[in-house]
Design a protein around this motif. Structure first.
Motif, mmCIF file in Angstrom:
data_model
loop_
_atom_site.group_PDB
_atom_site.id
_atom_site.type_symbol
_atom_site.label_atom_id
_atom_site.label_comp_id
_atom_site.label_asym_id
_atom_site.label_seq_id
_atom_site.Cartn_x
_atom_site.Cartn_y
_atom_site.Cartn_z
ATOM 1 N N ALA A 32 0.860 -1.173 0.000
ATOM 2 C CA ALA A 32 0.000 0.000 0.000
ATOM 3 C C ALA A 32 0.900 1.228 0.000
ATOM 4 N N MET A 33 0.439 2.284 -0.615
ATOM 5 C CA MET A 33 1.265 3.479 -0.759
ATOM 6 C C MET A 33 0.583 4.685 -0.140
ATOM 7 N N GLY A 34 1.409 5.606 0.327
ATOM 8 C CA GLY A 34 0.843 6.816 0.912
ATOM 9 C C GLY A 34 1.682 8.030 0.585
ATOM 10 N N TRP A 35 1.039 9.178 0.650
ATOM 11 C CA TRP A 35 1.720 10.460 0.567
ATOM 12 C C TRP A 35 1.554 11.173 1.899
ATOM 13 N N PHE A 36 2.628 11.763 2.370
ATOM 14 C CA PHE A 36 2.641 12.558 3.583
ATOM 15 C C PHE A 36 3.306 13.885 3.252
ATOM 16 N N ARG A 37 3.119 14.867 4.122
ATOM 17 C CA ARG A 37 3.793 16.140 3.896
ATOM 18 C C ARG A 37 4.241 16.741 5.222
ATOM 19 N N HIS A 38 5.278 17.573 5.112
ATOM 20 C CA HIS A 38 5.837 18.211 6.293
ATOM 21 C C HIS A 38 6.122 19.666 5.957
ATOM 22 N N ALA A 39 5.361 20.535 6.567
ATOM 23 C CA ALA A 39 5.525 21.970 6.347
ATOM 24 C C ALA A 39 6.402 22.559 7.443
ATOM 25 N N LYS A 93 5.490 22.876 11.337
ATOM 26 C CA LYS A 93 4.301 22.056 11.602
ATOM 27 C C LYS A 93 4.695 20.584 11.711
ATOM 28 N N GLU A 94 3.784 19.815 12.238
ATOM 29 C CA GLU A 94 4.026 18.373 12.321
ATOM 30 C C GLU A 94 3.786 17.733 10.954
ATOM 31 N N ARG A 95 4.468 16.636 10.728
ATOM 32 C CA ARG A 95 4.236 15.878 9.505
ATOM 33 C C ARG A 95 2.797 15.378 9.502
ATOM 34 N N GLU A 96 2.159 15.386 8.349
ATOM 35 C CA GLU A 96 0.772 14.952 8.303
ATOM 36 C C GLU A 96 0.510 14.033 7.118
ATOM 37 N N PHE A 97 -0.480 13.205 7.299
ATOM 38 C CA PHE A 97 -0.939 12.305 6.253
ATOM 39 C C PHE A 97 -1.682 13.116 5.188
ATOM 40 N N VAL A 98 -1.502 12.701 3.921
ATOM 41 C CA VAL A 98 -2.198 13.364 2.821
ATOM 42 C C VAL A 98 -3.168 12.408 2.129
ATOM 43 N N ALA A 99 -2.655 11.257 1.669
ATOM 44 C CA ALA A 99 -3.496 10.337 0.907
ATOM 45 C C ALA A 99 -2.886 8.948 0.927
ATOM 46 N N ALA A 100 -3.742 7.945 0.717
ATOM 47 C CA ALA A 100 -3.270 6.562 0.684
ATOM 48 C C ALA A 100 -4.039 5.787 -0.365
ATOM 49 N N ILE A 101 -3.384 4.748 -0.878
ATOM 50 C CA ILE A 101 -4.007 3.881 -1.860
ATOM 51 C C ILE A 101 -3.615 2.446 -1.556
ATOM 52 N N SER A 102 -4.555 1.536 -1.716
ATOM 53 C CA SER A 102 -4.302 0.140 -1.398
ATOM 54 C C SER A 102 -3.493 -0.548 -2.502
#
Length: 122
Positions: free
Chosen positions: A33-40, A43-52
């Motif tokens: 499974a894959m995901g995108w995260f971001r870190h500004a 700010k704390e790192r945060e989840f953006v999107a995921a795909i199975s």
């Protein structure tokens, strides 16, 4: 072992679009499974999107729903994040990550890329 390399970041004006790509090495990509995260900054790192594993199930952070789309091409070992209507608050380093577990957190991912910077100007 999976290696991930992100690309596609850059500078864009508010309201614009970008497509991020994540190239994965390894013959077992389709089992992750894959995901995108971001870190500004600041700010704390945060989840953006995921795909199975197969491109059948996706979910998104509320802040990006209806603006971002995650997709994958298992034949090409690629994951994408199409971003529309970008806002200054979307400015961050975006990371691609892989996991055997769908929907896990950053710390639960098995492999991470080094990130690509997205800057949205107002």
């Amino acid at each position: 072992q999976v290696q991930l390399v992100e690309s596609g970041g850059g500078l864009v004006q508010a309201g614009g679009s970008l497509r991020l790509s994540c190239a994965a090495s390894g013959r077992t990509f389709s089992t992750y499974a894959m995901g995108w995260f971001r870190h500004a900054p600041g700010k704390e790192r945060e989840f953006v999107a995921a795909i199975s594993w197969s491109p059948g199930s996706t979910y998104y952070a509320d802040s990006v729903k209806c603006r971002f789309t995650i997709s994958r091409d298992n034949a090409k070992n690629m994951v994408y994040l199409q971003m529309h209507n970008l806002r200054p608050e979307d400015t961050a380093v975006y990371y691609c990550a892989a996991s055997k577990v769908y929907g896990t957190t950053w710390d639960g991912m098995d492999y991470w890329g080094k990130g690509t910077l997205v800057t949205v100007s107002s």
